[in-house]
Design an enzyme around this catalytic site. Structure first.
Site, PDB file in Angstrom:
ATOM      1  N   CYS A  48       0.858  -1.183   0.000  1.00 56.27           N
ATOM      2  CA  CYS A  48       0.000   0.000   0.000  1.00 56.27           C
ATOM      3  C   CYS A  48       0.895   1.233   0.000  1.00 56.27           C
ATOM      4  O   CYS A  48       1.794   1.355   0.841  1.00 56.27           O
ATOM      5  CB  CYS A  48      -0.891  -0.010   1.233  1.00 56.27           C
ATOM      6  SG  CYS A  48      -1.852   1.515   1.422  1.00 56.27           S
ATOM      7  N   CYS A  51       0.335   3.135   3.580  1.00 60.54           N
ATOM      8  CA  CYS A  51       0.777   2.659   4.899  1.00 60.54           C
ATOM      9  C   CYS A  51       1.789   1.520   4.831  1.00 60.54           C
ATOM     10  O   CYS A  51       2.281   1.077   5.867  1.00 60.54           O
ATOM     11  CB  CYS A  51      -0.430   2.218   5.723  1.00 60.54           C
ATOM     12  SG  CYS A  51      -1.152   0.668   5.158  1.00 60.54           S
ATOM     13  N   CYS A  97      -7.482  -0.697   1.414  1.00 62.00           N
ATOM     14  CA  CYS A  97      -6.466  -1.223   2.316  1.00 62.00           C
ATOM     15  C   CYS A  97      -7.067  -1.363   3.705  1.00 62.00           C
ATOM     16  O   CYS A  97      -7.686  -0.439   4.217  1.00 62.00           O
ATOM     17  CB  CYS A  97      -5.277  -0.265   2.365  1.00 62.00           C
ATOM     18  SG  CYS A  97      -4.068  -0.709   3.640  1.00 62.00           S
ATOM     19  N   CYS A 100      -5.091   1.286   6.411  1.00 66.23           N
ATOM     20  CA  CYS A 100      -5.239   2.750   6.391  1.00 66.23           C
ATOM     21  C   CYS A 100      -6.551   3.200   5.753  1.00 66.23           C
ATOM     22  O   CYS A 100      -6.839   4.392   5.717  1.00 66.23           O
ATOM     23  CB  CYS A 100      -4.059   3.404   5.686  1.00 66.23           C
ATOM     24  SG  CYS A 100      -4.015   3.138   3.899  1.00 66.23           S
ATOM     25  N   CYS A 120      -8.703  -4.867  -9.951  1.00 63.80           N
ATOM     26  CA  CYS A 120      -8.270  -3.788 -10.834  1.00 63.80           C
ATOM     27  C   CYS A 120      -7.776  -2.656  -9.936  1.00 63.80           C
ATOM     28  O   CYS A 120      -8.572  -1.946  -9.317  1.00 63.80           O
ATOM     29  CB  CYS A 120      -9.466  -3.355 -11.680  1.00 63.80           C
ATOM     30  SG  CYS A 120      -9.079  -2.091 -12.874  1.00 63.80           S
TER      31      CYS A 120
HETATM   32 FE    FE Z   1      -2.756   1.195   3.504  1.00 58.35          FE
END
Ligand code: FE
Length: 132
Positions: A48, A51, A97, A100, A120
């Site tokens: 990510c 984070c 995510c 976060c 996607c």
């Molecule tokens: Fe994240």
């Protein structure tokens, strides 16, 4: 996952590039074929960009022809959350995510067998780390 990352809009703005901020925090979508990981075939892990949580593996990346990085599965289902997205007159499933809450992209049911899923994901939501 207990270590949730919570930041204010101002804090995220300082941490992220404008494009990362737009995708992750404003649910933006990068233009097709423009993302840095669309045509990217290195061996490693996609984290990510907000984070650093590990989200996708290069082994699960495939050529969907859509212009966005596409994956058949996340590294772990508990690393993402999904949410129904009825914006833009479409019924889609948003992928976020887990740590976060950043917007990553969407998941569609037109992926390759056996799972049949196509995650996607915006390049701007990811940060690639090559395998050692
Ligand atoms: Fe994240």
């Amino acid at each position: 996952m207990k270590d949730t990352v919570v930041k204010t809009k101002e804090e995220w703005k300082k941490l992220l590039t404008p494009e990362q901020f737009h995708v992750l925090r404003e649910k933006g979508t990068e233009q097709a074929t423009t993302g840095i990981y669309n045509n990217h075939h290195e061996h490693g892990v996609y984290l990510c960009a907000g984070c650093g949580l590990d989200l996708y593996r290069s082994e699960d990346k495939y050529e969907s022809g859509t212009g966005w990085p596409s994956f058949t599965a996340p590294i772990a289902l508990e690393n993402i959350t999904t949410s129904e997205d009825n914006s833009l007159f479409m019924n889609r499933t948003e992928v976020l995510c887990r740590r976060c809450g950043g917007h990553l992209g969407h998941v569609f049911r037109d992926g390759p067998e056996p799972a049949g899923l196509r995650y996607c994901i915006n390049s701007a939501a990811l940060h690639f780390v090559p395998a050692k």
